[in-house]
Design a protein around this motif. Sequence first.
Motif, mmCIF file in Angstrom:
data_model
loop_
_atom_site.group_PDB
_atom_site.id
_atom_site.type_symbol
_atom_site.label_atom_id
_atom_site.label_comp_id
_atom_site.label_asym_id
_atom_site.label_seq_id
_atom_site.Cartn_x
_atom_site.Cartn_y
_atom_site.Cartn_z
ATOM 1 N N LYS A 180 0.985 -0.962 -0.089
ATOM 2 C CA LYS A 180 0.173 -0.191 -0.050
ATOM 3 C C LYS A 180 1.303 1.357 0.382
ATOM 4 N N ILE A 181 0.362 1.969 -1.352
ATOM 5 C CA ILE A 181 1.392 3.213 -0.999
ATOM 6 C C ILE A 181 0.626 4.388 -0.065
ATOM 7 N N HIS A 182 1.634 5.146 0.252
ATOM 8 C CA HIS A 182 0.995 6.284 1.095
ATOM 9 C C HIS A 182 1.289 7.699 1.065
ATOM 10 N N LEU A 183 0.816 8.344 -0.285
ATOM 11 C CA LEU A 183 1.126 9.735 -0.738
ATOM 12 C C LEU A 183 1.468 10.264 0.462
ATOM 13 N N LEU A 184 2.501 11.583 1.114
ATOM 14 C CA LEU A 184 2.208 11.842 1.977
ATOM 15 C C LEU A 184 2.899 13.544 1.102
ATOM 16 N N LYS A 185 2.717 14.312 2.415
ATOM 17 C CA LYS A 185 2.442 15.858 2.413
ATOM 18 C C LYS A 185 2.544 16.520 3.126
ATOM 19 N N ILE A 186 3.755 17.083 3.963
ATOM 20 C CA ILE A 186 4.340 17.773 5.352
ATOM 21 C C ILE A 186 3.805 19.280 5.271
ATOM 22 N N ASN A 187 2.538 19.745 6.153
ATOM 23 C CA ASN A 187 2.493 21.251 5.890
ATOM 24 C C ASN A 187 3.277 21.274 8.147
ATOM 25 N N THR A 188 4.254 22.910 7.430
ATOM 26 C CA THR A 188 4.863 23.023 8.815
ATOM 27 C C THR A 188 4.284 24.524 8.949
ATOM 28 N N PRO A 189 4.600 25.262 10.277
ATOM 29 C CA PRO A 189 4.689 26.874 10.496
ATOM 30 C C PRO A 189 4.951 27.477 9.465
ATOM 31 N N HIS A 190 5.739 27.583 8.904
ATOM 32 C CA HIS A 190 6.990 27.563 8.009
ATOM 33 C C HIS A 190 6.025 27.561 6.690
ATOM 34 N N LYS A 191 5.991 26.393 6.848
ATOM 35 C CA LYS A 191 5.402 26.425 4.616
ATOM 36 C C LYS A 191 4.235 25.833 5.139
ATOM 37 N N PHE A 192 3.215 26.499 5.157
ATOM 38 C CA PHE A 192 2.002 25.900 5.283
ATOM 39 C C PHE A 192 0.690 25.964 4.770
ATOM 40 N N GLU A 193 0.116 25.204 4.109
ATOM 41 C CA GLU A 193 -0.914 25.076 2.459
ATOM 42 C C GLU A 193 -2.288 24.531 3.410
ATOM 43 N N ASN A 194 -3.135 25.222 2.719
ATOM 44 C CA ASN A 194 -4.449 24.315 3.619
ATOM 45 C C ASN A 194 -4.983 22.905 3.343
ATOM 46 N N SER A 195 -5.709 22.585 3.928
ATOM 47 C CA SER A 195 -6.024 20.581 3.240
ATOM 48 C C SER A 195 -6.252 20.533 2.022
ATOM 49 N N GLN A 196 -7.522 21.028 1.731
ATOM 50 C CA GLN A 196 -8.345 21.069 0.469
ATOM 51 C C GLN A 196 -7.445 21.302 -0.843
#
Length: 275
Positions: A180-196
């Motif tokens: 199973k492949i888990h595609l992962l995007k990390i959000n950090t306080p300095h580089k934030f992107e809304n989940s949608q």
Amino acid sequence: MKKILVPTDFSIPSEHALKLASSLAKKSKSEVHLLHMVELPTGIIDMGSGSNFSIPESMLYIRKVRDKLIKYKNQFFPKIQNIKHAIRFQNPYEGIRDYSKKINADLITMGTKGHTELEEMLIGSNTEKVVRNSEIPVLVTKTNEEEFKPKNLVFASSFKPQKNNAFEKFLDFASNFKSKIHLLKINTPHKFENSQLSRQKIKEFADRHNFSDYSINIYNDSSVENGILNFSNEKNADIIALATHGRSGLSHIFNGSITKNLSKSSIKPMLTFKV
């Protein structure tokens, strides 16, 4: 995946890489190449009176290396028929690079002497040079993987279009296993992107490739590296996959120090692809 190259210096970390390569080869039915690099001291070529490395000594050393490689073949690859070994007289990094191209390897598997920090695992010495410059995917491990079964694979990325080439190589690797492949995007306080927006980008990225068994994940953490490790631990991931740029190793992904209290068991085998 048809050919796996395993450089070895006969250290404990390189034995970990051998065990991992053996498990992968069994599942993918790949041909395995063991490689030992002999970096000759200055003066070895003329073998003059000033040389500290005589011809008889060199011949004895080569025989011992060959015997050790044969022992490794029997010890770590008893059920694999298509396995070869080679000894090369060259700088370790250059030798690994050149030999991988010569045999047209699909994967390089290496051990590392890192302790508890991810940065130590991938930044430094020959392993880092191979990871930074290799056009061939590199799988790095620091743990003893017995009967390795890659069921959960994490692919961490920004999911920009230029990562497509790296992801194609990742899918080629993953196709050898029912993972199973888990595609992962990390959000950090300095580089934030809304989940949608993140989910939309990942979904569009996934739609450009023909695969189905995957999950979309947006994970918030204090840094990219901590987010990758923490998410992977939660999912009990078997491999963490990353796309790298060759200019500066993994510094564009791992900026700054890694939390020192990360346990040794949190370090997973890491699969890198050069963009």
